[in-house]
Scaffold this motif. Sequence first.
Motif, short mmCIF file in Angstrom:
data_model
loop_
_atom_site.label_atom_id
_atom_site.label_comp_id
_atom_site.label_asym_id
_atom_site.label_seq_id
_atom_site.Cartn_x
_atom_site.Cartn_y
_atom_site.Cartn_z
N SER A 121 0.85 -1.18 0.00
CA SER A 121 0.00 0.00 0.00
C SER A 121 0.89 1.23 0.00
CB SER A 121 -0.89 0.01 1.24
OG SER A 121 -0.09 0.22 2.40
N ILE A 122 0.31 2.40 -0.23
CA ILE A 122 1.13 3.62 -0.25
C ILE A 122 1.79 3.87 1.11
CG2 ILE A 122 -0.87 5.09 0.23
CD1 ILE A 122 2.35 5.94 -1.78
N ASP A 123 1.09 3.52 2.19
CA ASP A 123 1.70 3.68 3.52
C ASP A 123 2.90 2.75 3.69
OD1 ASP A 123 -0.17 5.59 4.20
OD2 ASP A 123 -1.53 4.16 5.15
N ILE A 153 5.83 4.08 1.53
CA ILE A 153 6.51 5.25 2.10
C ILE A 153 7.38 4.87 3.29
CG2 ILE A 153 6.07 7.41 3.35
CD1 ILE A 153 3.83 7.97 1.37
N LYS A 154 6.98 3.83 4.03
CA LYS A 154 7.84 3.36 5.12
C LYS A 154 9.18 2.87 4.61
CE LYS A 154 4.07 1.95 8.24
NZ LYS A 154 3.36 0.78 8.83
N PRO A 176 10.73 6.68 1.81
CA PRO A 176 10.04 7.88 2.30
C PRO A 176 9.94 9.02 1.29
CG PRO A 176 11.61 7.06 3.92
CD PRO A 176 11.86 6.31 2.67
N SER A 177 10.78 9.03 0.26
CA SER A 177 10.78 10.16 -0.68
C SER A 177 9.77 10.03 -1.80
CB SER A 177 12.18 10.33 -1.28
OG SER A 177 13.12 10.71 -0.29
N SER A 201 6.19 9.94 -3.77
CA SER A 201 5.01 10.79 -3.64
C SER A 201 3.88 10.05 -2.92
CB SER A 201 4.54 11.22 -5.03
OG SER A 201 3.28 11.86 -4.94
N ASN A 202 3.23 10.77 -1.98
CA ASN A 202 2.09 10.16 -1.28
C ASN A 202 0.82 10.19 -2.12
OD1 ASN A 202 1.33 12.85 -1.18
ND2 ASN A 202 1.66 13.08 1.02
N LYS A 203 0.92 10.68 -3.36
CA LYS A 203 -0.23 10.68 -4.26
C LYS A 203 -0.34 9.36 -5.03
CE LYS A 203 -0.22 15.70 -4.89
NZ LYS A 203 -0.11 16.82 -5.88
N ARG A 218 -0.76 5.22 -5.35
CA ARG A 218 -1.67 4.31 -4.65
C ARG A 218 -0.94 3.14 -4.00
NH1 ARG A 218 -7.13 4.99 -5.50
NH2 ARG A 218 -7.48 2.83 -4.82
#
Length: 379
Positions: A126-128, A131-132, A135-136, A138-140, A142
């Motif tokens: 998942s996007i979460d 990012i873990k 981290p860099s 994009s949170n946009k 999916r």
Amino acid sequence: MRKIYDAVIVGGGINGSSIAFQLAKRGYKVAVLDKGKIAGKASGAAAGILGAQTELAEDGPLFQLACKSRSMYRILIPELEDLSQVHIGYQNKGVYKVAANKEEEQTLKRLIESQQKAGEQAEWFSIDDLIKREPSVSNKLRGAMYIPNDGQVQAYELSLAFAKASMALGAEIYEYTHVSDFILKDEKVHGVKTSQGEFLAESVIVASGAWSREVLERAGLSLPIIPVKGECFSVIPEKPLVQGTIFSHGCYIVPKQSGRLVVGATVKVNSFDEKVTLEGISTLMEKAQNLVPDIAKAEWERAWTGIRPQSADGQPFLGEHPVYRGLYIAAGHFRNGILLAPATGVLMADILEGKTEQPNPFELSRLESLVHTSNGVLL
């Protein structure tokens, strides 16, 4: 003065050099001829992604060959580095094939299921979760399909290592040597005519990438390969932005051991134009910032192009000329030339020695559109 070899390879890119390496290991006296410098075209321009699962969607002969070739790297690279004294920069931190929308997410989840059934590793982040780990990004986005076994290399260094390793085993390399014609008699190849004189050999292998079609027309073969131009650029961030390769539709970001990031690649079909364009690079810049926003702050390094060889059906040609015995073709690898190099070298050496026991799905005769004529032409 005529030069006599067991095998002559036309083309000094990564696949030509890989074939030379494998033949030299088997005791063949080999010459590699290139009209420019070794690895001077697509092989040196590639980003170096070993993307067996990233690039290829469906299980089949090419997918299986790609996975086999990828698995060969772990053993092959120490051997090449030892013989060539060239550091290849192999990394295996995986590839994140990202989804920008729900449709892409669903497509990647189906692909994960398909590849798992084929026995390969892949999982959805998942996007979460993404990012873990990165981290860099994009949170946009999916999320991403994570492919742990798809790695990367320094493409030019790998190509050079194949060439130098083959030389260490006795192969001879001739740069700036233009092949003007084949020496053909009684439906058999006997060598080539070049700007440096005649090279005689019982086996000639054409591995000239996007230029293979032009070369083979001199032997009455119209090979369905087209040139596909790709533009790339590189930047140097102040600190590492990503650990694994970030791969999306139309753009990828590849972190190298030196700290630089390679960004690619545009696609312009049927073009030998090697100029870098503002349009191509600006498009890549926008896409790269959508993936990793902080890449906008990185220092510019350089931009370049590569001309990739794409076959009519998307699979390489690996086999013998349909008319002239001893004349072989290894071309049409498109975006997977670096990935497929180890397997290409072994397969072509096996074909020369008659060691292939099962039908070869990469033979030239596989396409229904290829029609044999009396003068050897395939249309």
